[in-house]
Design a protein around this motif. Sequence first.
Motif, short mmCIF file in Angstrom:
data_model
loop_
_atom_site.label_atom_id
_atom_site.label_comp_id
_atom_site.label_asym_id
_atom_site.label_seq_id
_atom_site.Cartn_x
_atom_site.Cartn_y
_atom_site.Cartn_z
N ASP A 93 0.81 -1.23 0.00
CA ASP A 93 0.00 0.00 0.00
C ASP A 93 0.84 1.27 0.00
N ILE A 94 2.00 1.20 -0.61
CA ILE A 94 2.83 2.39 -0.81
C ILE A 94 2.66 2.75 -2.29
N ALA A 95 1.88 3.80 -2.51
CA ALA A 95 1.51 4.17 -3.88
C ALA A 95 2.22 5.44 -4.32
N PRO A 96 2.61 5.50 -5.58
CA PRO A 96 3.21 6.73 -6.09
C PRO A 96 2.16 7.81 -6.27
N PHE A 97 2.61 9.06 -6.27
CA PHE A 97 1.69 10.14 -6.58
C PHE A 97 1.89 10.63 -8.01
N TRP A 98 2.97 10.18 -8.69
CA TRP A 98 3.21 10.63 -10.05
C TRP A 98 4.14 9.66 -10.74
N CYS A 99 3.79 9.29 -11.97
CA CYS A 99 4.62 8.43 -12.81
C CYS A 99 4.80 9.16 -14.13
N ILE A 100 6.06 9.48 -14.46
CA ILE A 100 6.31 10.31 -15.64
C ILE A 100 7.61 9.91 -16.32
N ASN A 101 7.56 9.92 -17.63
CA ASN A 101 8.77 9.75 -18.42
C ASN A 101 9.23 11.16 -18.77
N HIS A 102 10.33 11.58 -18.15
CA HIS A 102 10.86 12.93 -18.36
C HIS A 102 11.63 13.05 -19.68
N GLY A 103 11.89 11.96 -20.33
CA GLY A 103 12.75 11.95 -21.52
C GLY A 103 14.08 11.32 -21.12
N PRO A 104 14.89 12.02 -20.33
CA PRO A 104 16.14 11.43 -19.86
C PRO A 104 15.92 10.27 -18.87
N THR A 105 14.80 10.31 -18.14
CA THR A 105 14.52 9.28 -17.14
C THR A 105 13.06 8.84 -17.23
N THR A 106 12.83 7.62 -16.77
CA THR A 106 11.48 7.14 -16.48
C THR A 106 11.40 7.11 -14.96
N SER A 107 10.43 7.83 -14.39
CA SER A 107 10.45 8.14 -12.97
C SER A 107 9.11 7.87 -12.29
N ILE A 108 9.21 7.35 -11.07
CA ILE A 108 8.04 7.11 -10.23
C ILE A 108 8.29 7.85 -8.92
N TYR A 109 7.36 8.76 -8.58
CA TYR A 109 7.51 9.62 -7.40
C TYR A 109 6.62 9.16 -6.26
N TYR A 110 7.18 9.19 -5.05
CA TYR A 110 6.48 8.84 -3.83
C TYR A 110 6.64 9.96 -2.82
N ARG A 111 5.76 9.97 -1.82
CA ARG A 111 5.92 10.87 -0.67
C ARG A 111 6.14 10.00 0.56
N ASP A 112 7.18 10.33 1.32
CA ASP A 112 7.43 9.58 2.56
C ASP A 112 6.43 10.03 3.62
N PRO A 113 6.43 9.41 4.80
CA PRO A 113 5.45 9.77 5.83
C PRO A 113 5.51 11.24 6.28
N ASP A 114 6.65 11.91 6.06
CA ASP A 114 6.77 13.33 6.40
C ASP A 114 6.50 14.24 5.21
N ASN A 115 6.07 13.68 4.09
CA ASN A 115 5.71 14.40 2.88
C ASN A 115 6.92 14.83 2.05
#
Length: 181
Positions: A93-115
């Motif tokens: 149940d740790i879900a990303p808030f954003w999944c994006i291919n920036h061009g140079p990278t393929t990236s998955i973003y998360y927020r830790d418990p402190d945001n």
Amino acid sequence: MVSPVKLAHVVLRTGDIKRMTQWYVRVLDGRVVFANDALAFITYDDEHHRVALLNAGTTEHPGPTHSGLEHVAFTYAALGDLLDSYQRLKQDDIAPFWCINHGPTTSIYYRDPDNNQIELQIDNFDTEEALKEFFDSGTFAANPIGVEFDPDELHARLRAGEPISELVKQSGKPVALNEVP
């Protein structure tokens, strides 16, 4: 001038050191090198620590109106490793808030418990020359944020045997700067 040889670690202040330690160990598939009520050192490789947590008793979380660190990025060796980590975290149940291919990278973003924002990524280009060619083509200048993707769909395509060279290509509607979460 002499540049550093590497970025060694990141230190974060927290008011919930146990929860943050558990989160970083899980997300990075890491291990605790040292921990007490005041400090925690976490690593995932041969470095003595990559993330340090300082129990500062803080309660205010960073937000979009605060100056400071935007995010910290961790690079995986392969697209399969990144997507397998996404699947592993999804089961917890740790879900990303954003999944994006920036061009140079393929990236998955998360927020830790402190945001704090954490980016898990792969490099989309195998060589510096190929990356330079991408930048010089004007593609990045025309779309500096990237295109969003569905990590479940990308993982299914990878498992179906689609070439990684196709999977890391940008496809879809470009994200505007004011649409960045």
